[in-house]
Motif scaffolding. Structure first.
Motif, mmCIF file in Angstrom:
data_model
loop_
_atom_site.group_PDB
_atom_site.id
_atom_site.type_symbol
_atom_site.label_atom_id
_atom_site.label_comp_id
_atom_site.label_asym_id
_atom_site.label_seq_id
_atom_site.Cartn_x
_atom_site.Cartn_y
_atom_site.Cartn_z
ATOM 1 N N LYS A 168 4.497 -57.162 -7.174
ATOM 2 C CA LYS A 168 5.745 -57.391 -7.895
ATOM 3 C C LYS A 168 6.865 -57.571 -6.877
ATOM 4 C CE LYS A 168 5.296 -55.492 -12.508
ATOM 5 N NZ LYS A 168 5.614 -56.814 -13.042
ATOM 6 N N PRO B 163 -1.994 -58.293 -6.562
ATOM 7 C CA PRO B 163 -0.715 -58.890 -6.951
ATOM 8 C C PRO B 163 0.459 -57.967 -6.624
ATOM 9 C CG PRO B 163 -2.345 -59.257 -8.663
ATOM 10 C CD PRO B 163 -2.981 -58.339 -7.662
ATOM 11 N N ASP C 104 3.629 -62.489 -10.586
ATOM 12 C CA ASP C 104 3.565 -61.712 -9.349
ATOM 13 C C ASP C 104 3.060 -62.628 -8.231
ATOM 14 O OD1 ASP C 104 4.309 -59.478 -10.836
ATOM 15 O OD2 ASP C 104 2.223 -58.967 -11.278
ATOM 16 N N TYR C 105 2.911 -62.036 -7.022
ATOM 17 C CA TYR C 105 2.510 -62.838 -5.863
ATOM 18 C C TYR C 105 1.319 -62.184 -5.170
ATOM 19 C CZ TYR C 105 6.916 -65.080 -6.811
ATOM 20 O OH TYR C 105 7.932 -65.745 -7.441
ATOM 21 N N GLN C 106 0.452 -63.022 -4.627
ATOM 22 C CA GLN C 106 -0.783 -62.523 -4.017
ATOM 23 C C GLN C 106 -1.024 -63.211 -2.675
ATOM 24 O OE1 GLN C 106 -3.819 -61.001 -6.151
ATOM 25 N NE2 GLN C 106 -4.580 -60.429 -4.154
ATOM 26 N N ARG D 180 0.161 -67.079 -3.329
ATOM 27 C CA ARG D 180 0.081 -67.802 -4.590
ATOM 28 C C ARG D 180 0.733 -66.968 -5.677
ATOM 29 N NH1 ARG D 180 -3.673 -65.954 -8.175
ATOM 30 N NH2 ARG D 180 -5.224 -64.447 -7.402
ATOM 31 N N GLU D 181 1.232 -67.644 -6.687
ATOM 32 C CA GLU D 181 1.857 -66.961 -7.811
ATOM 33 C C GLU D 181 0.826 -66.773 -8.915
ATOM 34 O OE1 GLU D 181 5.923 -67.220 -10.529
ATOM 35 O OE2 GLU D 181 5.346 -68.897 -9.241
ATOM 36 N N THR D 182 0.767 -65.553 -9.474
ATOM 37 C CA THR D 182 -0.174 -65.262 -10.545
ATOM 38 C C THR D 182 0.405 -65.682 -11.888
ATOM 39 O OG1 THR D 182 0.654 -63.034 -10.993
ATOM 40 C CG2 THR D 182 -0.968 -63.278 -9.217
ATOM 41 N N GLU D 183 -0.422 -65.627 -12.915
ATOM 42 C CA GLU D 183 0.041 -65.979 -14.252
ATOM 43 C C GLU D 183 1.104 -65.016 -14.750
ATOM 44 O OE1 GLU D 183 -3.304 -66.169 -16.832
ATOM 45 O OE2 GLU D 183 -4.187 -67.949 -15.861
ATOM 46 N N GLU D 184 1.083 -63.789 -14.234
ATOM 47 C CA GLU D 184 2.068 -62.783 -14.652
ATOM 48 C C GLU D 184 3.382 -62.902 -13.885
ATOM 49 O OE1 GLU D 184 -1.056 -62.067 -13.736
ATOM 50 O OE2 GLU D 184 -1.882 -61.811 -15.768
ATOM 51 N N HIS E 189 -3.501 -64.231 0.452
ATOM 52 C CA HIS E 189 -4.908 -64.473 0.748
ATOM 53 C C HIS E 189 -5.368 -63.443 1.773
ATOM 54 C CE1 HIS E 189 -8.521 -66.352 2.426
ATOM 55 N NE2 HIS E 189 -8.607 -67.036 1.294
#
Length: 341
Positions: free
Chosen positions: A17, A15, A85-87, A79-83, A89
Motif C-alpha cells: 500500500k 503488494p 497496490d504495488y508489487q 507493477r500495479e495490482t487490481e486493488e 518483482h
C-alpha cells in the motif's frame, strides 16, 4: 531510481500500500539531519514537497501517483495490482536490497521501516473486528518482514509489537495454529534480547497463555499465566495494574475449568487492587465486578451475583455510556441472570 528501489526493497515480496511508503518517508524525512538528504540529495529534494501534508493531502496523493507512474511503473520496476497496490518483482527487489546494504546509513532507513510496521501492529486491538482485520491484512506480510528479517532494527520498546500484531491478526480470526508461532517467537525474542526478567517477557508469557486458554489448552496456559504473575510482582511490586490484570487472567482460567474455589480469591484480589489503584468508579472496577459476578452466576449463587452486576452496570453507564460495548455486555449478563431468577 536507486533511491526508490532501495526504499521499496525493505518491504516484503507482497503488494504494498503506497500509504505505508509515504509514512516511511515522512518518518525518515523528520529524523535529525534528514537521512534522505544525506543519502540522496536529489531524491530528497524530489520527495520532500510530495509527502502529503495535513493542509494539502489530496494534491500530495496526486503528485505521488504521478511519480509512481513516471518513475516506477514507466520503467517496469513495479507493477500495479487490481486493488491499486504495488508489487516488486523478486529479482528487482533482490537487486535493490543489495544496493541498500551498501549505503553507509542503511540502518536508519530500516529503523524507520520498522517503526511504521510497529504503528501498523499497534493499530490492531486485542479483539479486532472483521473490519479491522480486513483493513490491516495488506500490511501483514510487511509487519512479518519487520519481525523476522529486520528484527534487529526494532527498538527495544517496540520489539514485541510486530509479533503481538501478527498474533492478534490470526487469533482474532480463530487461526490459532497460525497465531501460535508468532507468540512463541515473541517470547523467545524478548528473552534473548531483554533477558528473562523484563516486562516484555511477562507480556509475552501472558499473551501465549491467553492463546492456549482460548483453545482449551488449560494445562499449558496455567504455568505461563503463573510465571507472568510472578514476574509482574517481582518487577513492579504487588500493587500495580499489570498485577491486577494478571490475577484476573489466572482467575478466568480457573473459572473456565470449574475450579471456582481457586478463581474466587484471585478475582477478589484483582477487584480490591483495581479499587485501590484507580478508585471505586473506574471502568476496570466495573469489569472486575462483572467477572466476579459471572463466577457467582456459574455456581448458581444468584443473590451474590446480582448486586455486583448492578454495581458494574452503574459504573459502566456513568463512565463509558450506555452504548459502549462493555456496558452492553454487563447489561446482557444482568438480564440473563434475572431471567434465571
Amino acid at each position: 531510481m536507486n533511491a526508490y528501489g532501495c526504499l521499496l526493497s525493505l518491504f516484503a515480496l507482497a503488494p504494498i500500500k503506497w500509504t505505508l511508503v509515504e509514512t516511511c518517508l515522512s518518518i525518515t524525512n523528520s529524523t535529525q539531519d534528514s537521512i534522505l538528504q544525506r543519502w540522496f540529495p536529489t531524491f530528497s529534494r524530489l520527495i520532500s514537497p510530495l509527502i502529503p501534508s495535513k493542509n494539502n493531502k489530496s494534491q500530495g496523493v496526486r503528485d505521488w501517483e504521478d511519480v509512481i507512474e513516471d518513475s516506477l511503473l514507466g520503467l517496469n520496476l513495479i507493477r500495479e495490482t487490481e486493488e491499486g497496490d504495488y508489487q516488486f518483482h523478486q529479482l528487482v527487489r533482490k537487486y535493490f536490497r543489495s544496493k541498500l546494504e551498501q549505503m553507509p546509513e542503511a540502518g536508519k532507513l530500516k529503523q524507520s521501516f520498522c517503526k511504521v510496521m510497529v504503528l501498523e501492529a499497534q493499530s490492531l486491538p486485542q479483539s479486532p473486528t472483521k473490519e479491522q482485520v480486513d483493513g490491516i491484512a495488506p500490511s501483514i506480510p510487511h509487519v512479518a518482514e519487520a519481525a523476522t528479517e529486520l528484527q534487529q532494527w526494532l527498538e527495544d520498546e517496540d520489539l514485541t509489537w510486530p509479533f503481538i500484531g501478527l498474533g492478534r491478526f490470526y487469533e482474532g480470526q480463530g487461526f490459532y495454529k497460525l497465531a501460535e508461532p508468532w507468540l512463541k517467537q515473541c517470547l523467545e525474542a524478548s528473552q534473548n534480547r531483554l533477558g528473562e526478567n523484563h516486562p516484555s517477557v511477562a507480556t509475552s508469557l501472558n499473551n501465549l497463555a491467553g492463546l492456549y486458554k482460548d483453545q482449551g489448552r488449560y494445562s499449558e496456559a496455567e504455568p505461563l499465566y503463573q510465571q507472568a504473575l510472578d514476574l509482574w510482582k517481582q518487577l513492579l511490586g504487588e500493587n500495580h495494574p499489570s498485577v491486577a490484570t494478571s490475577l484476573n487472567n489466572l482467575a478466568g482460567l480457573y473459572k473456565d475449568q470449574g475450579r471456582y474455589s481457586e478463581a474466587e480469591p484471585l478475582y477478589q484480589q484483582a477487584l480490591d487492587l483495581w479499587k485501590q489503584l484507580l478508585g471505586e468508579n473506574h471502568p476496570s472496577v466495573a469489569t472486575s465486578l462483572n467477572n466476579l459476578a459471572g463466577l457467582y452466576k456459574d455456581q448458581g449463587r444468584y443473590s451474590e451475583a446480582e448486586p455486583l452486576y448492578r454495581q458494574a452496570l452503574k459504573i459502566a453507564v456513568q463512565q463509558l455510556g450506555e452504548n459502549h460495548p462493555n456496558t452492553q455486555t454487563i447489561s446482557r449478563n444482568l438480564s440473563t441472570l434475572l431471567d434465571k431468577g
